[in-house]
Scaffold this active site. Structure first.
Site, PDB file in Angstrom:
ATOM      1  N   ARG A 131       4.290   2.376  -2.482  1.00 18.66           N
ATOM      2  CA  ARG A 131       4.475   2.704  -3.892  1.00 18.66           C
ATOM      3  C   ARG A 131       4.954   1.469  -4.636  1.00 18.66           C
ATOM      4  O   ARG A 131       5.737   0.666  -4.117  1.00 18.66           O
ATOM      5  CB  ARG A 131       5.476   3.857  -4.070  1.00 18.66           C
ATOM      6  N   GLU A 146       1.628   2.634 -13.701  1.00 21.28           N
ATOM      7  CA  GLU A 146       0.178   2.785 -13.542  1.00 21.28           C
ATOM      8  C   GLU A 146      -0.378   3.673 -14.641  1.00 21.28           C
ATOM      9  O   GLU A 146       0.234   4.700 -14.953  1.00 21.28           O
ATOM     10  CB  GLU A 146      -0.141   3.361 -12.160  1.00 21.28           C
ATOM     11  N   ASP A 151      -2.108  -2.765  -4.225  1.00 20.16           N
ATOM     12  CA  ASP A 151      -2.896  -1.577  -4.589  1.00 20.16           C
ATOM     13  C   ASP A 151      -2.090  -0.627  -5.468  1.00 20.16           C
ATOM     14  O   ASP A 151      -2.641   0.315  -6.023  1.00 20.16           O
ATOM     15  CB  ASP A 151      -3.347  -0.842  -3.319  1.00 20.16           C
ATOM     16  N   HIS A 187      -5.013   1.196  -7.418  1.00 25.27           N
ATOM     17  CA  HIS A 187      -4.543   2.355  -6.639  1.00 25.27           C
ATOM     18  C   HIS A 187      -5.734   3.163  -6.101  1.00 25.27           C
ATOM     19  O   HIS A 187      -5.773   4.384  -6.205  1.00 25.27           O
ATOM     20  CB  HIS A 187      -3.630   3.252  -7.489  1.00 25.27           C
ATOM     21  N   ALA A 226      -6.776   4.065  -0.971  1.00 22.86           N
ATOM     22  CA  ALA A 226      -6.646   5.235  -0.095  1.00 22.86           C
ATOM     23  C   ALA A 226      -7.885   6.118  -0.105  1.00 22.86           C
ATOM     24  O   ALA A 226      -8.049   6.959   0.783  1.00 22.86           O
ATOM     25  CB  ALA A 226      -5.434   6.066  -0.504  1.00 22.86           C
ATOM     26  N   VAL A 278       0.836  -1.203   0.000  1.00 24.91           N
ATOM     27  CA  VAL A 278       0.000   0.000   0.000  1.00 24.91           C
ATOM     28  C   VAL A 278       0.873   1.256   0.000  1.00 24.91           C
ATOM     29  O   VAL A 278       0.407   2.342   0.305  1.00 24.91           O
ATOM     30  CB  VAL A 278      -0.969   0.019   1.206  1.00 24.91           C
TER      31      VAL A 278
END
Length: 350
Positions: free
Chosen positions: A263, A292, A287, A311, A314, A261
């Site tokens: 990078r 990306e 995640d 991603h 959060a 969670v």
């Protein structure tokens, strides 16, 4: 110490949260024109609708707003290039608050000079996402411990196994949290509440609540080899790139569970795939990824031991309000000449 702070809204933030900032710190004048910001498509969508374009008149008004401010809430259009242009066009700019927890990477991408980095303070929203990411970390490890993929496959096939099988339990696990910042501390609290033995890495070596053993980063591989589950919360920096690499993964016990969670660049994805294939990593809930969006050809998409999240772990309906409160606290600190929270290290940019 100064008496007022003119801060420009550089990204879309609901008016209620704008008013909250001004109520919490009345010395802040939040300059804003909501029609100039890329509209959010969902809560805390700081990048905004990519289809939005400003008219020439709107573009001029937005630039004037940014260039007339002492501080910015958010990077303009979440664009490092636009941040650099604003810093260079506005000699009065003193502070920029990034809405991302990893805003240091955005500042680094702006390519600012040492003099510019010295003149303007940069802060991030680190810690704001701690509770939501900690929940995903808990979910990810539980998904592996309870063999979510097997349950899904059996349910899809309407298959009731002839023999019952044992699941793994958090209160029998040693969980290693790689990075004990805001996210790591929140994660430690949740796993400790579930009865896990919690280890964590720290540069400082200082005790952390809910952490049974604080481990120097130099001893990471040795600790990982003894852990049942590993949770990565680190930011993406030159020092952390591929920190979870082939050598560390080769030393894991078979079936080790992994969640990231932090990078995506912290994990060597090629090495991770090899560890998934040979069973050293029994399950990985990710995640974040090195690239990306995750490329369609990536084998991580279809790997039976991977849970891929885009991603999004959060995100929270409360994110904007939490960041507004953090911005107000930092504004108070700046106005009073006190240290601000989450100041970006302009050497390693975290």
């Amino acid at each position: 110490m100064t008496s007022t702070l003119r801060a420009a809204l550089a990204v879309d933030l609901p008016e209620d949260d704008c008013l909250l900032i001004e109520r919490l710190e009345p010395r802040v004048e939040l300059l804003r024109d909501h029609s100039l910001n890329k509209p959010s498509r969902w809560d805390a969508d700081w990048e905004g609708d990519p289809a939005f374009t400003r008219s020439p008149e709107q573009e001029a008004a937005f630039t004037a707003l940014l260039d007339g401010a002492d501080a910015l809430f958010g990077l303009p259009d979440v664009s490092p290039a636009r941040l650099a242009a604003t810093v260079r066009a506005n000699p009065s700019l003193r502070w920029v608050h990034a809405t991302a927890a990893g805003g240091g990477a955005q500042v680094r991408a702006a390519g600012l000079t040492p003099a510019e980095l010295e003149r303007v303070a940069f802060t991030t929203s680190a810690g704001v996402h701690g509770s939501t990411l900690a929940e995903f970390a808990l979910f990810g490890i539980l998904a592996g411990a309870k063999d979510l993929r097997r349950l899904e496959a059996d349910q899809a096939a309407r298959h009731w196994p002839a023999e019952r099988w044992a699941m793994r339990h958090l209160d029998e696990m040693t969980v290693l949290i790689v990075g004990l910042g805001g996210i790591g501390a929140a994660t430690a609290a949740r796993f400790k509440a579930c009865g896990s033995t919690v280890w964590g890495t720290s540069r400082s070596g200082r005790p952390v609540e809910n952490v049974d053993r604080v481990i120097p980063l130099d001893d990471l591989a040795q600790a990982a080899a003894q852990a049942d589950a590993i949770i990565v919360t680190l930011p993406g920096t030159a020092a952390t790139e591929k920190l979870i690499g082939a050598e560390l993964l080769a030393g894991l016990r078979p079936g080790t569970l992994l969640t990231n969670v932090g990078r995506g660049t912290v994990i060597d994805e090629d090495a991770l795939l090899a560890a998934l294939d040979d069973g050293r990593v029994g399950f990985a809930a990710l995640d974040v990824f090195a690239t990306e969006p995750l490329p369609q050809e990536s084998p991580l998409w279809g790997h039976p031991r991977v849970l891929a999240s885009p991603h999004t772990a959060a995100l929270s309906r409360q994110e904007g309000t939490r960041i507004a409160r953090l911005f107000a606290r930092n504004a108070t600190a700046l106005l009073d000449g006190a240290p601000m929270a989450n100041v970006v290290d302009t050497v390693e940019f975290y």
